[in-house]
Scaffold this motif. Structure first.
Motif, mmCIF file in Angstrom:
data_model
loop_
_atom_site.group_PDB
_atom_site.id
_atom_site.type_symbol
_atom_site.label_atom_id
_atom_site.label_comp_id
_atom_site.label_asym_id
_atom_site.label_seq_id
_atom_site.Cartn_x
_atom_site.Cartn_y
_atom_site.Cartn_z
ATOM 1 N N LEU A 1 8.343 0.299 5.123
ATOM 2 C CA LEU A 1 8.221 -0.870 4.232
ATOM 3 C C LEU A 1 6.784 -1.074 3.756
ATOM 4 C CD1 LEU A 1 10.642 -3.469 5.875
ATOM 5 C CD2 LEU A 1 11.047 -1.955 3.937
ATOM 6 N N LEU A 2 5.835 -0.775 4.641
ATOM 7 C CA LEU A 2 4.421 -0.911 4.253
ATOM 8 C C LEU A 2 4.085 0.021 3.089
ATOM 9 C CD1 LEU A 2 2.518 -1.238 7.604
ATOM 10 C CD2 LEU A 2 2.052 -2.553 5.548
ATOM 11 N N THR A 3 4.548 1.265 3.191
ATOM 12 C CA THR A 3 4.231 2.224 2.126
ATOM 13 C C THR A 3 4.948 1.820 0.837
ATOM 14 O OG1 THR A 3 4.093 3.851 3.869
ATOM 15 C CG2 THR A 3 4.057 4.703 1.650
ATOM 16 N N PHE A 4 6.183 1.339 0.982
ATOM 17 C CA PHE A 4 6.959 0.894 -0.187
ATOM 18 C C PHE A 4 6.248 -0.263 -0.897
ATOM 19 C CE2 PHE A 4 10.476 -1.545 -2.087
ATOM 20 C CZ PHE A 4 11.137 -0.546 -2.780
ATOM 21 N N THR A 5 5.867 -1.292 -0.140
ATOM 22 C CA THR A 5 5.218 -2.456 -0.767
ATOM 23 C C THR A 5 3.837 -2.075 -1.309
ATOM 24 O OG1 THR A 5 4.483 -3.120 1.433
ATOM 25 C CG2 THR A 5 6.402 -4.269 0.567
ATOM 26 N N GLY A 6 3.163 -1.153 -0.635
ATOM 27 C CA GLY A 6 1.840 -0.717 -1.102
ATOM 28 C C GLY A 6 1.946 -0.044 -2.466
ATOM 29 N N LEU A 7 2.978 0.793 -2.637
ATOM 30 C CA LEU A 7 3.134 1.485 -3.926
ATOM 31 C C LEU A 7 3.382 0.474 -5.051
ATOM 32 C CD1 LEU A 7 5.303 4.602 -2.991
ATOM 33 C CD2 LEU A 7 2.953 4.580 -3.794
#
Ligand code: HEM
Length: 347
Positions: free
Chosen positions: A122-128
């Motif tokens: 989720l962190l990578t998803f929201t970061g993108l």
């Protein structure tokens, strides 16, 4: 001379020799911690220039990439550390599974680990999404719309995540908040808890703990933590060089501002969710996009509670007692890889 830095104190004074070997853990848990620290430091530096507003989010990322001195380096390392963390955390989960290290007393720590896996994705998803460019159209339109398919409370959850009933001027601030406070901060606490539990559960899983308790049994050899810290420092150095090389060879992209009203044909999921995108081609959003992925996480979480409740075979590669658990995890990971490859093939 005895070493006693902060990093030394993170480890017990001695560690079982066999289990501290590289070929037992491959240093994957330690590398995950290191990548998390790299992400925290580079992310904090990016915060000085990133502006979480619809008008300026994209241009502020362009500023970091092209104008700020060494901005490209900080952003590149942040991006590649995030991609590497996904791969390394999955490999760490496989190591833990194949060595039976999820068994009692480490069952609860397995659960903490599963939650860390979800956090990392989720962190990578929201970061993108924070790039606010054309590459994130799928993530923003399809990804978040999945939430709406949840019966009864779907619209409310969507509203809480996105900041309204459609993508709007508040959405980027929401994702900014989720990325930093909702996820990164929480993940940090869970990670500290996870590391604390490793020590609380008697240190890294080992065949020696039980054997040494039996009268007349000679305890297996242990090594000092100094040696382990030296190996970890070397691992961190190699990973840092790898991140720098990736940043130089493949700098992360940043496209023009996205059009978030309608999905364009080229819109695609980020690589780690291509398997979900592929499932969505075959059926409705609720079963394919939510129930199957959540179901898989639940199955993984239940491994030490329902699939392999044995207490023997700990710290033994491919132990017989854990065969079903090993097959389940292998099937899930291979299934995801196959779906990803199908999803990447031209239609
Ligand atoms: C950000 C993510 C994660 C971090 C930073 C992390 C960190 C660590 C570290 C440092 C260790 C001790 C040494 C080692 O095994 O290398 C460890 C052990 C462990 N981890 Fe993780 N981990 C993460 C994710 C996971 C995941 C996804 C799972 C499982 C689903 C998991 C389950 C476990 C278990 C059960 C142990 C104890 C293993 C043993 O004693 O042999 N962890 N973790």
């Amino acid at each position: 001379m005895k070493q006693s830095s902060f990093f030394h104190h993170l480890h017990p004074v001695t560690i079982p020799e066999r289990e501290s070997r590289f070929r037992y853990t491959f240093g994957l848990g330690g590398l995950s911690v290191y990548l998390f620290i790299v992400l925290a430091v580079t992310g904090a530096l990016e915060l000085f220039y990133y502006v979480p507003s619809v008008d300026r989010a994209n241009s502020s990322v362009q500023t970091i990439q092209y104008l700020v001195p060494f901005g490209w380096l900080v952003r590149g390392v942040h991006y590649w550390a995030a991609q590497a963390l996904i791969v390394i955390v999955i490999l760490h989960m496989l190591r833990v599974t194949f060595t039976g290290s999820y068994k009692r007393p480490r069952r609860f720590n397995w659960l903490l680990g599963v939650s860390l896996l979800v956090f990392v994705l989720l962190l990578t998803f929201t970061g993108l999404v924070l790039r606010w460019d054309t590459d994130i159209e799928w993530a923003l339109l399809v990804g978040t719309n999945l939430l709406k398919s949840i019966p009864l409370i779907g619209n409310d959850i969507y509203g809480a995540v996105v900041g309204g009933q459609e993508i709007n001027v508040d959405t980027v601030v929401r994702f900014y908040g989720w990325h930093i406070f909702g996820l990164a901060l929480l993940a940090f606490f869970v990670m500290v808890w996870h590391a604390f539990r490793v020590r609380r559960d008697g240190g890294i899983s080992s065949q020696s703990t039980r054997a040494a308790q039996t009268p007349g049994d000679t305890p297996r050899p242990r090594i000092s933590r100094d040696e382990l810290v030296r190996k970890e420092a070397l691992g961190a150095l190699i990973v840092t060089i790898g991140l720098l090389a990736l940043t130089l060879a493949f700098p992360p992209s940043i496209g023009p501002v996205g059009n978030f009203r309608q999905l364009t044909e080229q819109a695609a999921a980020p690589w780690f969710f291509v398997w979900v995108q592929q499932l969505l081609r075959w059926g409705d959003p609720l079963p394919m996009g939510l129930l199957i992925p959540i179901g898989l996480i639940v199955i993984i979480a239940l491994i030490p509670y329902a699939i392999d409740r044995s207490q023997t075979g700990v710290a033994r590669w491919f132990n017989r007692e854990g065969r079903v658990a090993q097959l389940v995890i292998a099937a899930i990971v291979v299934g995801m890889i196959v779906l990803t490859l199908l999803g990447l093939m031209p239609a």
